[in-house]
Scaffold this motif. Sequence first.
Motif: not given
Length: 137
Positions: A97, A100-101, A103-104, A118-119, A121-122
Amino acid sequence: MTKTIKFFLFLAITFSFEAQARTETLKDCSHLESDHPQKAKKYLMCLDSNIELLERNRQTWITKLIMDTEELEKNTGNTQLMPIIQRGILNQSRYMDDACKWRYLKELPNSTRAAKVFKRCKISFLQLHIKELQTNF
């Protein structure tokens, strides 16, 4: 329940986990990718469906790992494994989490591009974690 019945039940559950994991495939979302906000919505929804699929698959492998560990605990009396496994799973989720956050946040103020990053990355992290959970070291 006798040991034989438990063993066959365990085998059946194990094979159903593996069969489920093999039959689920991710959708190819690349043809939907666009920078236009309205068109990007379909792309993000496609990525969301892949994330849901991967989350279910990941949870299946986590459940299998926990069941295997419970069986091992029962057979050997080694109770040190479960807390470490549970902590590892929790730490992996937090790391995924957070990784990815950031990166968001880096892509803001363009929220469409940020959501895509984000997506994706997840999805990448979930695939790696599933692969790790499937590996029998």
